[in-house]
Design a protein around this motif. Sequence first.
Motif, mmCIF file in Angstrom:
data_model
loop_
_atom_site.group_PDB
_atom_site.id
_atom_site.type_symbol
_atom_site.label_atom_id
_atom_site.label_comp_id
_atom_site.label_asym_id
_atom_site.label_seq_id
_atom_site.Cartn_x
_atom_site.Cartn_y
_atom_site.Cartn_z
ATOM 1 N N THR A 26 0.856 -1.174 0.000
ATOM 2 C CA THR A 26 0.000 0.000 0.000
ATOM 3 C C THR A 26 0.901 1.236 0.000
ATOM 4 O O THR A 26 1.869 1.308 0.748
ATOM 5 C CB THR A 26 -0.912 0.004 1.248
ATOM 6 O OG1 THR A 26 -1.720 -1.176 1.210
ATOM 7 C CG2 THR A 26 -1.810 1.217 1.283
ATOM 8 N N GLY A 27 0.607 2.187 -0.876
ATOM 9 C CA GLY A 27 1.392 3.418 -0.961
ATOM 10 C C GLY A 27 2.431 3.434 -2.061
ATOM 11 O O GLY A 27 2.903 4.496 -2.446
ATOM 12 N N GLU A 28 2.798 2.265 -2.582
ATOM 13 C CA GLU A 28 3.709 2.259 -3.720
ATOM 14 C C GLU A 28 2.877 2.393 -4.993
ATOM 15 O O GLU A 28 1.663 2.267 -4.972
ATOM 16 C CB GLU A 28 4.573 0.997 -3.750
ATOM 17 C CG GLU A 28 3.872 -0.277 -4.148
ATOM 18 C CD GLU A 28 4.776 -1.507 -4.093
ATOM 19 O OE1 GLU A 28 6.007 -1.384 -4.018
ATOM 20 O OE2 GLU A 28 4.217 -2.621 -4.133
ATOM 21 N N THR A 29 3.520 2.657 -6.099
ATOM 22 C CA THR A 29 2.796 2.748 -7.360
ATOM 23 C C THR A 29 2.708 1.368 -8.007
ATOM 24 O O THR A 29 3.473 0.461 -7.671
ATOM 25 C CB THR A 29 3.472 3.720 -8.343
ATOM 26 O OG1 THR A 29 4.761 3.197 -8.703
ATOM 27 C CG2 THR A 29 3.596 5.124 -7.750
ATOM 28 N N LEU A 30 1.774 1.237 -8.937
ATOM 29 C CA LEU A 30 1.690 -0.018 -9.694
ATOM 30 C C LEU A 30 3.004 -0.291 -10.409
ATOM 31 O O LEU A 30 3.444 -1.439 -10.500
ATOM 32 C CB LEU A 30 0.559 0.040 -10.715
ATOM 33 C CG LEU A 30 -0.858 -0.111 -10.197
ATOM 34 C CD1 LEU A 30 -1.846 -0.009 -11.361
ATOM 35 C CD2 LEU A 30 -1.036 -1.437 -9.479
ATOM 36 N N MET A 31 3.644 0.762 -10.920
ATOM 37 C CA MET A 31 4.930 0.595 -11.603
ATOM 38 C C MET A 31 5.972 0.026 -10.652
ATOM 39 O O MET A 31 6.697 -0.900 -11.004
ATOM 40 C CB MET A 31 5.416 1.923 -12.174
ATOM 41 C CG MET A 31 6.718 1.820 -12.939
ATOM 42 S SD MET A 31 7.721 3.313 -12.803
ATOM 43 C CE MET A 31 8.248 3.240 -11.111
ATOM 44 N N GLU A 32 6.051 0.556 -9.437
ATOM 45 C CA GLU A 32 7.022 0.054 -8.464
ATOM 46 C C GLU A 32 6.762 -1.414 -8.139
ATOM 47 O O GLU A 32 7.701 -2.210 -8.059
ATOM 48 C CB GLU A 32 6.976 0.903 -7.194
ATOM 49 C CG GLU A 32 7.525 2.300 -7.393
ATOM 50 C CD GLU A 32 7.218 3.247 -6.240
ATOM 51 O OE1 GLU A 32 8.017 4.170 -6.026
ATOM 52 O OE2 GLU A 32 6.172 3.078 -5.560
ATOM 53 N N ALA A 33 5.495 -1.773 -7.969
ATOM 54 C CA ALA A 33 5.148 -3.173 -7.700
ATOM 55 C C ALA A 33 5.557 -4.055 -8.868
ATOM 56 O O ALA A 33 6.075 -5.155 -8.678
ATOM 57 C CB ALA A 33 3.654 -3.306 -7.423
ATOM 58 N N ALA A 34 5.334 -3.583 -10.095
ATOM 59 C CA ALA A 34 5.690 -4.364 -11.285
ATOM 60 C C ALA A 34 7.197 -4.544 -11.403
ATOM 61 O O ALA A 34 7.684 -5.660 -11.638
ATOM 62 C CB ALA A 34 5.137 -3.687 -12.536
ATOM 63 N N VAL A 35 7.944 -3.465 -11.232
ATOM 64 C CA VAL A 35 9.408 -3.529 -11.355
ATOM 65 C C VAL A 35 9.986 -4.434 -10.269
ATOM 66 O O VAL A 35 10.839 -5.286 -10.540
ATOM 67 C CB VAL A 35 10.015 -2.112 -11.305
ATOM 68 C CG1 VAL A 35 11.527 -2.164 -11.156
ATOM 69 C CG2 VAL A 35 9.625 -1.326 -12.559
#
Length: 114
Positions: A26-35
């Motif tokens: 929670t709080g991270e971006t979808l991009m950060e989760a993907a990377v």
Amino acid sequence: METCAAMPRITFTDHTGVAREVDAQTGETLMEAAVKNDIPDLEAECGGACACATCHVYIDPAFLSQMGAASAAEQDMLSFASDVRKNSRLSCQILVTEALDGLGVETPETQGEA
């Protein structure tokens, strides 16, 4: 004893139909989760600065209302993306919240230019 809150579960599906489920913070971006989870087809060349279109994704339409409209800057960057659709977004501009648990995200075959 502390209980650990469940992390939102996001499913990234690539253009060939291969799905990968990840736990996102929670709080991270979808991009950060993907990377962080080595999702292919998502280049994220600018590192989340909304300065390219290489983190373009298609959002499950059922979740679009939960994330608000794209900003003017994001809309401008999407003009550099390939195969833009009504549910196109830049994953660097979407913060993960508990409400996004179960979100499905698709990556296009090609990403935009940096």
